[in-house]
Design an enzyme around this catalytic site. Structure first.
Site, PDB file in Angstrom:
ATOM      1  N   HIS A 114     -26.592 -17.564 -22.957  1.00  0.00           N
ATOM      2  CA  HIS A 114     -25.531 -18.552 -23.164  1.00  0.00           C
ATOM      3  C   HIS A 114     -24.481 -18.488 -22.073  1.00  0.00           C
ATOM      4  O   HIS A 114     -24.414 -17.537 -21.296  1.00  0.00           O
ATOM      5  CB  HIS A 114     -24.858 -18.339 -24.534  1.00  0.00           C
ATOM      6  CG  HIS A 114     -24.139 -17.027 -24.671  1.00  0.00           C
ATOM      7  ND1 HIS A 114     -24.791 -15.829 -24.840  1.00  0.00           N
ATOM      8  CD2 HIS A 114     -22.821 -16.724 -24.661  1.00  0.00           C
ATOM      9  CE1 HIS A 114     -23.911 -14.844 -24.936  1.00  0.00           C
ATOM     10  NE2 HIS A 114     -22.688 -15.364 -24.817  1.00  0.00           N
ATOM     11  N   ASP A 116     -20.324 -18.803 -22.146  1.00  0.00           N
ATOM     12  CA  ASP A 116     -19.338 -18.707 -23.223  1.00  0.00           C
ATOM     13  C   ASP A 116     -18.659 -20.049 -23.529  1.00  0.00           C
ATOM     14  O   ASP A 116     -18.170 -20.741 -22.631  1.00  0.00           O
ATOM     15  CB  ASP A 116     -18.260 -17.668 -22.874  1.00  0.00           C
ATOM     16  CG  ASP A 116     -18.787 -16.244 -23.034  1.00  0.00           C
ATOM     17  OD1 ASP A 116     -19.642 -16.022 -23.912  1.00  0.00           O
ATOM     18  OD2 ASP A 116     -18.340 -15.360 -22.287  1.00  0.00           O
ATOM     19  N   HIS A 265     -25.451 -15.397 -19.745  1.00  0.00           N
ATOM     20  CA  HIS A 265     -25.576 -13.972 -20.031  1.00  0.00           C
ATOM     21  C   HIS A 265     -26.204 -13.763 -21.402  1.00  0.00           C
ATOM     22  O   HIS A 265     -26.281 -14.696 -22.215  1.00  0.00           O
ATOM     23  CB  HIS A 265     -24.228 -13.253 -19.904  1.00  0.00           C
ATOM     24  CG  HIS A 265     -23.164 -13.769 -20.818  1.00  0.00           C
ATOM     25  ND1 HIS A 265     -22.484 -14.945 -20.578  1.00  0.00           N
ATOM     26  CD2 HIS A 265     -22.655 -13.278 -21.985  1.00  0.00           C
ATOM     27  CE1 HIS A 265     -21.605 -15.151 -21.541  1.00  0.00           C
ATOM     28  NE2 HIS A 265     -21.691 -14.158 -22.428  1.00  0.00           N
ATOM     29  N   ARG A 281     -12.671  -8.358 -24.885  1.00  0.00           N
ATOM     30  CA  ARG A 281     -13.009  -9.540 -24.078  1.00  0.00           C
ATOM     31  C   ARG A 281     -11.823 -10.476 -23.951  1.00  0.00           C
ATOM     32  O   ARG A 281     -11.149 -10.780 -24.936  1.00  0.00           O
ATOM     33  CB  ARG A 281     -14.180 -10.317 -24.695  1.00  0.00           C
ATOM     34  CG  ARG A 281     -14.689 -11.403 -23.746  1.00  0.00           C
ATOM     35  CD  ARG A 281     -15.718 -12.304 -24.377  1.00  0.00           C
ATOM     36  NE  ARG A 281     -15.100 -13.466 -24.988  1.00  0.00           N
ATOM     37  CZ  ARG A 281     -15.785 -14.514 -25.463  1.00  0.00           C
ATOM     38  NH1 ARG A 281     -17.104 -14.497 -25.417  1.00  0.00           N
ATOM     39  NH2 ARG A 281     -15.159 -15.526 -26.003  1.00  0.00           N
TER      40      ARG A 281
HETATM   41  C1  OGA Z   1     -19.396 -12.044 -25.087  1.00  0.00           C
HETATM   42  C2  OGA Z   1     -20.720 -11.499 -24.872  1.00  0.00           C
HETATM   43  C3  OGA Z   1     -21.837  -9.533 -24.139  1.00  0.00           C
HETATM   44  C4  OGA Z   1     -21.944  -8.121 -24.541  1.00  0.00           C
HETATM   45  O1  OGA Z   1     -18.473 -11.290 -25.411  1.00  0.00           O
HETATM   46  O2  OGA Z   1     -19.232 -13.261 -24.893  1.00  0.00           O
HETATM   47  O3  OGA Z   1     -21.651 -12.243 -24.750  1.00  0.00           O
HETATM   48  O4  OGA Z   1     -22.768  -7.423 -23.929  1.00  0.00           O
HETATM   49  N1  OGA Z   1     -20.777 -10.178 -24.768  1.00  0.00           N
HETATM   50  O5  OGA Z   1     -21.244  -7.699 -25.464  1.00  0.00           O
HETATM   51 MN    MN Z   2     -20.870 -14.323 -24.390  1.00  0.00          MN
END
Ligand code: OGA
Ligand code: MN
Length: 290
Positions: A114, A116, A265, A281
């Site tokens: 995806h 974000d 990712h 995050r």
């Molecule tokens: C996010 C995500 C990746 C992770 O926080 O958007 O995709 O490895 N995290 O936690």
């Molecule tokens: Mn993400």
């Protein structure tokens, strides 16, 4: 040439930082910089250039407070809370999302390719993830290069895709959160899908990137999901070929920043609730994709 940095099509030269490419596809590590401290305009300009060139930046051995993470992220764009409050933020700093997986407290799934918040009209240009506690050798994060994914398509398919738009929806995210099997917040109301160009122009690098993803993209605008699915699946398969992916093995105190306009990712979910994983995050708001 073996051993040499793979060319990324960027021509930046750096005097304050030394980005070291992490693999042929995308990603660079920048060591020897303390992101907890305010960055001079000169240093920040080089970090931003490296961000545009390498798409994913890894900064090892960082030690910062949530406020310092917000301050760094804000150099790129306004830092905002999650539009659907998908996860809890820190009480004193709600724009810092907490990803926690610990006994009795199962963290939400992100094991989907995806970009974000692509269901928003103005999705974040980048996300910053800080590994406070990581299970050694588990919970890797994978990234793929959506500029290269587009560039490697045949000219004819590029031409077909250029004028198309696609609808992005948070319906899957709501279903995931509402399943109740993780500590994600429930989402009562799913906003209407939004339309984005299938191929977007990166405002920083001027490069074209594919902007569809298997998690949020429902269909091409004007086509049914059934009609869209085969081509969306094909594009996802091309984008996530091993040659186009960097897989990051987390070390405690890594900071990773990725460009949501040029990468997808995927959070590898190979750990259980006894393997503690705690991340913070933040996201920097971007422009409406064009
Ligand atoms: C996010 C995500 C990746 C992770 O926080 O958007 O995709 O490895 N995290 O936690
Ligand atoms: Mn993400």
């Amino acid at each position: 040439m073996p051993g040499e940095a793979a060319p990324r099509g960027g021509s930046s030269t750096y005097t304050h930082i030394s980005p070291r490419p992490l693999c042929g596809a995308l990603g660079a590590e920048i060591a020897g910089i303390d992101l907890s401290q305010p960055l001079s305009d000169e240093v920040f300009a080089e970090i931003e250039a490296a961000f545009h060139e390498h798409i994913v930046l890894v900064f090892p051995e960082q030690d910062w407070t949530p406020a310092q993470q917000v301050a760094f992220t804000a150099r790129f764009g306004p830092v905002e809370e999650h539009p659907l409050r998908s996860r809890p933020g820190l009480p004193e700093q709600p724009e810092v999302l907490v990803l926690v997986n610990k006994p009795g407290d199962r963290g939400p799934r992100n094991d989907f390719w995806h970009s974000d918040i692509s269901f928003d009209e103005t999705p974040p240009l980048g996300s910053v993830l800080y590994g406070l506690q990581v299970p050694e050798g588990y919970g890797d994060t994978m990234f793929c290069n959506m500029v290269a994914a587009y560039a490697n398509l045949s000219p004819k398919l590029q031409e077909v895709l250029r004028p198309l738009r696609a609808l992005h929806s948070a319906a899957g995210l709501a279903a995931r959160n509402n399943a109740g099997d993780t500590n994600a917040n429930a989402i009562a109301q799913v906003p209407d899908p939004v339309s984005h160009p299938v191929v977007r122009t990166h405002p920083g690098s001027g490069k074209l990137a594919l902007y569809v993803n298997p998690w949020f993209t429902q269909c091409f605008e004007g086509m049914t999901p059934e009609e869209s699915r085969p081509l969306l699946d094909f594009l996802a398969t091309q984008a996530t070929r091993p040659e186009n992916v960097y897989r990051h093995r987390w070390r405690q105190k890594d900071v990773i920043m990725w460009d949501n306009r040029a990468a997808m990712h995927y959070a590898v979910r190979d750990y259980d609730e006894n393997q503690i994983r705690i991340m913070h995050r933040t996201t920097a708001l971007g422009d409406r994709p064009v």
